[in-house]
Motif scaffolding. Structure first.
Motif, short mmCIF file in Angstrom:
data_model
loop_
_atom_site.label_atom_id
_atom_site.label_comp_id
_atom_site.label_asym_id
_atom_site.label_seq_id
_atom_site.Cartn_x
_atom_site.Cartn_y
_atom_site.Cartn_z
N VAL A 172 0.73 5.34 -14.24
CA VAL A 172 0.83 5.29 -12.77
C VAL A 172 0.76 3.84 -12.30
CG1 VAL A 172 -0.18 6.08 -10.60
CG2 VAL A 172 -0.30 7.54 -12.63
N ILE A 173 -0.15 3.08 -12.88
CA ILE A 173 -0.30 1.67 -12.52
C ILE A 173 0.96 0.89 -12.90
CG2 ILE A 173 -1.74 -0.38 -12.76
CD1 ILE A 173 -3.13 2.11 -11.54
N GLU A 174 1.48 1.13 -14.08
CA GLU A 174 2.69 0.43 -14.53
C GLU A 174 3.89 0.81 -13.67
OE1 GLU A 174 2.97 -2.00 -16.38
OE2 GLU A 174 1.54 -1.95 -18.04
N SER A 175 3.97 2.07 -13.27
CA SER A 175 5.07 2.51 -12.41
C SER A 175 5.05 1.79 -11.08
CB SER A 175 4.98 4.03 -12.19
OG SER A 175 5.96 4.47 -11.29
N ALA A 189 -6.28 7.84 -4.76
CA ALA A 189 -6.56 9.05 -5.53
C ALA A 189 -7.65 9.87 -4.87
CB ALA A 189 -6.95 8.68 -6.96
N VAL A 190 -8.67 9.18 -4.37
CA VAL A 190 -9.78 9.87 -3.70
C VAL A 190 -9.27 10.59 -2.46
CG1 VAL A 190 -11.89 9.49 -2.37
CG2 VAL A 190 -11.61 8.39 -4.58
N GLU A 191 -8.46 9.91 -1.66
CA GLU A 191 -7.96 10.55 -0.45
C GLU A 191 -7.04 11.73 -0.76
OE1 GLU A 191 -5.56 9.66 3.72
OE2 GLU A 191 -5.45 8.23 2.05
N ILE A 192 -6.17 11.54 -1.74
CA ILE A 192 -5.24 12.61 -2.12
C ILE A 192 -6.00 13.85 -2.60
CG2 ILE A 192 -3.55 13.25 -3.90
CD1 ILE A 192 -2.38 10.40 -3.54
N ALA A 193 -7.16 13.63 -3.20
CA ALA A 193 -7.98 14.75 -3.68
C ALA A 193 -8.88 15.33 -2.59
CB ALA A 193 -8.83 14.30 -4.87
N GLY A 194 -8.75 14.84 -1.36
CA GLY A 194 -9.51 15.40 -0.26
C GLY A 194 -10.63 14.54 0.27
N GLY A 195 -10.78 13.34 -0.31
CA GLY A 195 -11.84 12.44 0.12
C GLY A 195 -11.44 11.57 1.29
N GLU A 255 0.83 -1.21 0.00
CA GLU A 255 0.00 0.00 0.00
C GLU A 255 0.86 1.26 0.00
OE1 GLU A 255 -3.62 0.20 2.17
OE2 GLU A 255 -3.75 -1.95 2.47
N LEU A 256 1.99 1.23 0.68
CA LEU A 256 2.89 2.39 0.69
C LEU A 256 3.47 2.63 -0.70
CD1 LEU A 256 4.44 4.60 2.19
CD2 LEU A 256 6.18 2.88 2.76
N ILE A 257 3.87 1.57 -1.38
CA ILE A 257 4.46 1.71 -2.72
C ILE A 257 3.45 2.30 -3.69
CG2 ILE A 257 5.28 0.38 -4.71
CD1 ILE A 257 6.69 -1.49 -2.70
N ILE A 258 2.22 1.79 -3.65
CA ILE A 258 1.20 2.30 -4.57
C ILE A 258 0.83 3.74 -4.22
CG2 ILE A 258 -1.20 2.01 -5.32
CD1 ILE A 258 -0.77 -1.03 -4.93
N ARG A 259 0.70 4.03 -2.94
CA ARG A 259 0.36 5.39 -2.54
C ARG A 259 1.45 6.38 -2.98
NH1 ARG A 259 -3.00 8.27 0.47
NH2 ARG A 259 -2.23 10.17 1.47
N ASN A 260 2.70 5.99 -2.85
CA ASN A 260 3.79 6.86 -3.29
C ASN A 260 3.73 7.13 -4.79
OD1 ASN A 260 4.84 7.15 -0.72
ND2 ASN A 260 6.41 5.57 -0.97
N ALA A 261 3.39 6.10 -5.55
CA ALA A 261 3.29 6.27 -7.01
C ALA A 261 2.16 7.23 -7.36
CB ALA A 261 3.06 4.91 -7.68
N VAL A 262 1.03 7.09 -6.69
CA VAL A 262 -0.11 7.97 -6.96
C VAL A 262 0.19 9.39 -6.51
CG1 VAL A 262 -2.53 8.42 -6.43
CG2 VAL A 262 -1.76 6.07 -6.79
N SER A 263 0.78 9.52 -5.33
CA SER A 263 1.09 10.85 -4.80
C SER A 263 2.09 11.58 -5.68
CB SER A 263 1.63 10.71 -3.37
OG SER A 263 1.97 11.97 -2.83
N SER A 264 3.15 10.88 -6.09
CA SER A 264 4.17 11.49 -6.93
C SER A 264 3.60 11.93 -8.27
CB SER A 264 5.32 10.50 -7.15
OG SER A 264 6.29 11.03 -8.03
N SER A 265 2.82 11.06 -8.89
CA SER A 265 2.23 11.38 -10.19
C SER A 265 1.24 12.53 -10.08
CB SER A 265 1.53 10.15 -10.77
OG SER A 265 2.47 9.11 -11.00
#
Length: 326
Positions: free
Chosen positions: A101-104, A130-136, A41-51
């Motif tokens: 993002v998914i491939e990364s 993505a939802v959380e990063i956008a404020g959800g 979950e940390l790896i995926i969150r980092n990829a989403v956050s960075s992108s």
């Protein structure tokens, strides 16, 4: 008050259904990667956050992706497969973004946990983040999905919502996915973020003899319609996009429901939520109470990402998301 109670009752029923589904799908669980890939979950969150930091449109793209994946063949990353006549080649999916993002995330996971994490789980977690990063809200979703091996373009159109759909058409489609009328209204709230191309709502306008657009859908606010015609004239380039939420386009909140009530929504499929007394009341409840929407979203999103999942010996764990292993 009575409607509010019915919404909460539906939440309770939905939670029961979710845990029932999880118990049947033995491989789908909240701690699926606890031993095999605890950092997933940390790896995926980092990829989403960075992108998302580089491109603020990423959260909306990832949220759209999970819908288009789960509604066709179930949540199995069939949308990620490339090639002739795959789901990506259908016109309804050509504007879907966020694949990189998914491939990364997948590349990093293959280094730390090779052959362990499915692309389907990455898509679900990336959309959740993505939802959380956008404020959800931040929510937990069960994991253990496996990747499908079938991706056919002709399966797309019968299984995704067209922006011109009527209420009955949407209800019928959602029902085939095990999603209720309440789920439909909740998940429509995804339109609080993201963008859309001009052609997706062109049917609400008509070209006159002088070559100009005129409003033919009277459910649309006139001032908002004028803004849309200015942004998307007849000769607008195919790449021109419009924010789906004209008020808080990058923030995941309950503004979408206020927009519905104000007749300031892009799609006919959004406007029709006011055509039914039950859905109108739910829209009003969510417009007035962000927490109520967020609580409901948590339930409906888990249901969405559990549609048609493949587990156990079904499917595979792809080495790369764009192609099957064979």
């Amino acid at each position: 008050m009575e409607t509010r109670k019915s919404v909460f009752l539906s939440i309770a029923v939905s939670y029961f259904c979710i845990f029932y589904v999880s118990s049947v799908k033995a491989s789908l669980s909240f701690d699926f990667y606890e031993a095999s890939c605890p950092q997933v979950e940390l790896i995926i969150r980092n990829a989403v956050s960075s992108s998302s930091s580089d491109d603020p449109s990423i959260p909306g793209k990832l949220l759209r992706m999970v819908f288009h994946d789960c509604f066709v063949e179930g949540c199995d990353a069939s949308l990620m497969l490339q090639g002739n006549n795959t789901e990506q080649s259908d016109p309804g999916n050509r504007s879907v973004g966020g694949f990189s993002v998914i491939e990364s995330a997948k590349r990093v996971l293959e280094v730390f946990c090779p052959g362990t994490v499915s692309c389907a789980d990455i898509i679900a977690l990336a959309a959740r983040d993505a939802v959380e990063i956008a404020g959800g809200p931040r929510i937990r979703i069960p994991l253990g999905r496996r990747d499908g091996m079938v991706s056919i373009a002709s399966n797309v159109r019968p299984n995704i919502v067209d922006t011109s759909f009527t209420m009955d058409e949407m209800v019928k489609l959602f029902a085939t996915k095990g999603l209720s009328l309440l789920d439909l209204v909740i998940l429509s709230g995804a339109h609080t973020i993201g963008t859309a191309h001009c052609n997706t709502f062109r049917g609400r306008f008509q070209q006159d003899a002088q070559g100009n657009l005129k409003l033919i859908d009277q459910t649309l606010d006139t001032n908002y319609a004028n803004q849309l015609m200015k942004r998307c004239p007849v000769n607008a380039q195919p790449f021109v996009t419009v924010n789906i939420d004209p008020e808080t386009s990058m923030l995941f909140d309950n503004q979408y429901y206020r927009n519905v009530l104000a007749h300031r929504v892009l799609f006919q499929s959004d406007s029709v939520l006011l055509s039914d007394n039950k859905t109108r009341q739910i829209v009003e409840d969510f417009a007035n109470d962000r927490k109520l929407f967020f609580d409901n979203w948590a339930v409906a999103f888990v249901k969405l990402t559990s549609v048609g999942v493949k587990t156990d010996e079904e499917g595979e764990i792809r080495r790369t998301c764009a192609a099957t292993n064979v």
